[in-house]
Scaffold this motif. Structure first.
Motif, PDB file in Angstrom:
ATOM      1  N   ILE A  86      -9.264   2.071   1.705  1.00  0.00           N
ATOM      2  CA  ILE A  86      -8.519   0.836   1.455  1.00  0.00           C
ATOM      3  C   ILE A  86      -7.067   1.090   1.028  1.00  0.00           C
ATOM      4  O   ILE A  86      -6.184   0.287   1.313  1.00  0.00           O
ATOM      5  N   HIS A  87      -6.806   2.217   0.362  1.00  0.00           N
ATOM      6  CA  HIS A  87      -5.418   2.521  -0.005  1.00  0.00           C
ATOM      7  C   HIS A  87      -4.577   2.744   1.257  1.00  0.00           C
ATOM      8  O   HIS A  87      -3.443   2.277   1.354  1.00  0.00           O
ATOM      9  N   LYS A  88      -5.165   3.465   2.209  1.00  0.00           N
ATOM     10  CA  LYS A  88      -4.439   3.687   3.468  1.00  0.00           C
ATOM     11  C   LYS A  88      -4.278   2.365   4.223  1.00  0.00           C
ATOM     12  O   LYS A  88      -3.238   2.114   4.832  1.00  0.00           O
ATOM     13  N   GLU A  89      -5.310   1.525   4.153  1.00  0.00           N
ATOM     14  CA  GLU A  89      -5.221   0.221   4.843  1.00  0.00           C
ATOM     15  C   GLU A  89      -4.111  -0.638   4.253  1.00  0.00           C
ATOM     16  O   GLU A  89      -3.366  -1.297   4.979  1.00  0.00           O
ATOM     17  N   LEU A  90      -4.010  -0.627   2.922  1.00  0.00           N
ATOM     18  CA  LEU A  90      -2.968  -1.452   2.300  1.00  0.00           C
ATOM     19  C   LEU A  90      -1.580  -0.904   2.645  1.00  0.00           C
ATOM     20  O   LEU A  90      -0.661  -1.668   2.946  1.00  0.00           O
ATOM     21  N   GLU A  91      -1.445   0.419   2.630  1.00  0.00           N
ATOM     22  CA  GLU A  91      -0.141   1.002   2.995  1.00  0.00           C
ATOM     23  C   GLU A  91       0.240   0.608   4.424  1.00  0.00           C
ATOM     24  O   GLU A  91       1.398   0.265   4.703  1.00  0.00           O
ATOM     25  N   GLU A  92      -0.765   0.618   5.299  1.00  0.00           N
ATOM     26  CA  GLU A  92      -0.492   0.235   6.683  1.00  0.00           C
ATOM     27  C   GLU A  92      -0.151  -1.257   6.785  1.00  0.00           C
ATOM     28  O   GLU A  92       0.747  -1.647   7.541  1.00  0.00           O
ATOM     29  N   ALA A  93      -0.855  -2.070   6.008  1.00  0.00           N
ATOM     30  CA  ALA A  93      -0.591  -3.521   6.046  1.00  0.00           C
ATOM     31  C   ALA A  93       0.837  -3.820   5.600  1.00  0.00           C
ATOM     32  O   ALA A  93       1.528  -4.661   6.189  1.00  0.00           O
ATOM     33  N   VAL A  94       1.285  -3.121   4.556  1.00  0.00           N
ATOM     34  CA  VAL A  94       2.656  -3.345   4.077  1.00  0.00           C
ATOM     35  C   VAL A  94       3.658  -2.877   5.132  1.00  0.00           C
ATOM     36  O   VAL A  94       4.628  -3.574   5.446  1.00  0.00           O
ATOM     37  N   SER A  95       3.417  -1.700   5.710  1.00  0.00           N
ATOM     38  CA  SER A  95       4.332  -1.169   6.736  1.00  0.00           C
ATOM     39  C   SER A  95       4.424  -2.128   7.910  1.00  0.00           C
ATOM     40  O   SER A  95       5.527  -2.413   8.403  1.00  0.00           O
ATOM     41  N   ASN A  96       3.293  -2.625   8.371  1.00  0.00           N
ATOM     42  CA  ASN A  96       3.302  -3.569   9.492  1.00  0.00           C
ATOM     43  C   ASN A  96       4.059  -4.837   9.128  1.00  0.00           C
ATOM     44  O   ASN A  96       4.854  -5.349   9.911  1.00  0.00           O
ATOM     45  N   PHE A  97       3.805  -5.319   7.921  1.00  0.00           N
ATOM     46  CA  PHE A  97       4.449  -6.559   7.472  1.00  0.00           C
ATOM     47  C   PHE A  97       5.969  -6.398   7.443  1.00  0.00           C
ATOM     48  O   PHE A  97       6.708  -7.244   7.931  1.00  0.00           O
ATOM     49  N   LEU A  98       6.433  -5.288   6.886  1.00  0.00           N
ATOM     50  CA  LEU A  98       7.876  -5.100   6.710  1.00  0.00           C
ATOM     51  C   LEU A  98       8.523  -4.332   7.860  1.00  0.00           C
ATOM     52  O   LEU A  98       9.714  -4.032   7.822  1.00  0.00           O
ATOM     53  N   GLN A  99       7.721  -3.997   8.859  1.00  0.00           N
ATOM     54  CA  GLN A  99       8.222  -3.289  10.045  1.00  0.00           C
ATOM     55  C   GLN A  99       8.904  -1.964   9.686  1.00  0.00           C
ATOM     56  O   GLN A  99       9.994  -1.656  10.162  1.00  0.00           O
ATOM     57  N   LYS A 100       8.234  -1.215   8.821  1.00  0.00           N
ATOM     58  CA  LYS A 100       8.736   0.107   8.448  1.00  0.00           C
ATOM     59  C   LYS A 100       7.705   1.152   8.882  1.00  0.00           C
ATOM     60  O   LYS A 100       6.537   0.837   9.090  1.00  0.00           O
ATOM     61  N   GLU A 101       8.143   2.412   8.974  1.00  0.00           N
ATOM     62  CA  GLU A 101       7.247   3.459   9.478  1.00  0.00           C
ATOM     63  C   GLU A 101       6.085   3.734   8.532  1.00  0.00           C
ATOM     64  O   GLU A 101       4.964   3.972   8.944  1.00  0.00           O
ATOM     65  N   ASP A 102       6.379   3.724   7.231  1.00  0.00           N
ATOM     66  CA  ASP A 102       5.307   4.076   6.299  1.00  0.00           C
ATOM     67  C   ASP A 102       5.555   3.434   4.934  1.00  0.00           C
ATOM     68  O   ASP A 102       6.666   2.955   4.647  1.00  0.00           O
ATOM     69  N   THR A 103       4.518   3.452   4.106  1.00  0.00           N
ATOM     70  CA  THR A 103       4.572   2.823   2.780  1.00  0.00           C
ATOM     71  C   THR A 103       3.800   3.684   1.792  1.00  0.00           C
ATOM     72  O   THR A 103       2.783   4.282   2.144  1.00  0.00           O
TER      73      THR A 103
END
Ligand SMILES: *Cc1c(COP(=O)(O)O)cnc(C)c1O
Length: 392
Positions: A86-103
């Motif tokens: 879930i930590h990786k999922e949340l990092e991915e969700a934030v990256s997708n939301f903000l259109q950045k490579e990683d979080t």
């Protein structure tokens, strides 16, 4: 009394005499539009609960399910045994939301800002910071060895003058996306233009914007149509995104990977609790599905801003749900907030040193969970109290 207690006691007395002592009001309910304070029901106009997610039924349910599936805590930092799916999922969700490579996730945005600058900048570099930036940016910058420049609040001429002076290897401009005492959105588009001219990077702390500013809630960069040009975004889960706690940095893979390797508040502090992580994932789901929360918030904001002007108050900012109602005189501001509390309106007065001298104000914060009746009631209360105190 030990020596330290005597010294601190007299310092505390000084704070009290200056009138800047902060006492904490006790809230006797969950965080909502209507809360209990001092044993009575009041309308809450001072939470950062912009989208009302702090007590949203879906978020609550997600948090409960998370405890059942993922447990209460991890008892570990991320790199030892504290990274769940879930930590990786949340990092991915934030990256997708903000259109950045990683979080990368932190325990708070304070930590995110505290661990950012010293990790990516060194003494060959320079950082250019808005004078009104949040305390955590100021502290984060203090920790780094880069040359430090400060420019006047949102003053692009001053920023450019400072940039001209520097021949640093990396130049980083750091700004709040929204200045929370004024309710103003930073001119990110202009900052991006100047940054391009001087080959500088741009870091935006979007705590008072992520989730609700910009057409789809992606923050001050989206508001100014330059989201993809902002190099580094830091923000919090403790405001619009559920209001619990946690923060993050979103940026290029290289920046994020470097933070994972070297950022001290990330390396040496516990990983985010599963309840928070899963509930924050739900917050992004709600925002991405656009359930009308964002437009409701802005409708409320526009309505309140217009009506409070009609009543005769002076306000700052132009579209943010932070509405600073300018009273200027500190004592009158406190009197107004107390009178409003008698009418069951809970707002906070701000005076020096939180805002400049003779710039005292009441900061109203709107939420999508306020209804028209509540807004009308508050406006009427402001009107009546303002008249009684000869403010309007
Ligand atoms: C609230 C806020 C923070 C701190 O966020 P936490 O996650 O509560 O630590 C940092 N920067 C800004 C601009 C804020 O408004």
């Amino acid at each position: 009394m030990k020596k330290i207690d005597r010294i601190l006691n007299s310092e505390l007395e000084k704070i009290k005499n200056q009138g800047t002592y902060k006492s904490e009001r006790i809230i006797e309910t969950a965080q909502k539009a209507e809360i209990n304070v001092l044993g009575k029901k009041v309308l809450n106009f001072c939470a950062n609960n912009y989208l009302g997610l702090a007590n949203n039924p879906e978020i609550r349910k997600a948090a409960i399910t998370a405890i059942e599936e993922w447990g209460f805590g991890l008892g570990s930092v991320r790199f030892i045994c504290g990274t769940q799916t879930i930590h990786k999922e949340l990092e991915e969700a934030v990256s997708n939301f903000l259109q950045k490579e990683d979080t990368i996730l932190y325990s708070s945005c304070f930590d995110a800002n505290g661990g950012l600058f010293e990790t990516i900048l060194s003494k060959e570099d320079a950082v250019f910071s808005d004078e009104l930036n949040h305390a955590s940016i100021i502290d984060g910058i203090r920790l780094c060895k880069a040359a430090k420049y400060r420019y006047k609040n949102c003053d692009m001429v001053d920023l450019e003058n400072q940039l001209k002076k520097s021949s640093a290897r990396i130049k980083l401009i750091a700004t709040d996306g929204v200045f929370s005492m004024d309710g103003t959105i930073a001119p990110i588009d202009k900052i991006i233009k100047i940054a391009a001219k001087y080959d500088a990077l741009v870091m935006v702390d979007d705590c008072h914007a992520t989730g609700f500013i910009g057409s789809t809630g992606k923050g001050s960069g989206e508001h100014h149509n330059v989201l993809n040009k902002v190099d580094i975004i830091t923000s919090t889960f403790g405001k619009a995104l559920g209001g619990a706690s946690g923060g993050f940095v979103s940026a290029s893979s290289n920046i994020i990977e470097t933070l994972r390797q070297k950022s001290r508040p990330y390396l040496f502090s516990n990983s985010l609790a599963p309840t928070l992580v899963v509930a924050c994932l739900k917050a992004f789901e709600i925002i991405n599905n656009d359930t009308g929360l964002i437009s409701k918030l802005h409708d409320n904001t526009n309505y309140f801003r217009q009506k409070i002007l009609e009543v005769g108050f002076e306000i700052k900012g132009n579209s943010h749900p932070i509405v600073p109602i300018m009273i200027y005189d500190a004592k009158k501001t406190v009197a107004l907030s107390e009178m409003l509390l008698e009418k069951n309106i809970y707002v906070i007065p701000f005076s020096f040193p939180v805002v400049p001298k003779n710039q005292a104000r009441i900061r109203v914060q709107l939420s999508s969970i306020h209804n028209r009746k509540q807004l009308d009631y508050a406006i009427e209360a402001f009107h009546d109290c303002g008249k009684t105190l000869n403010i309007i």
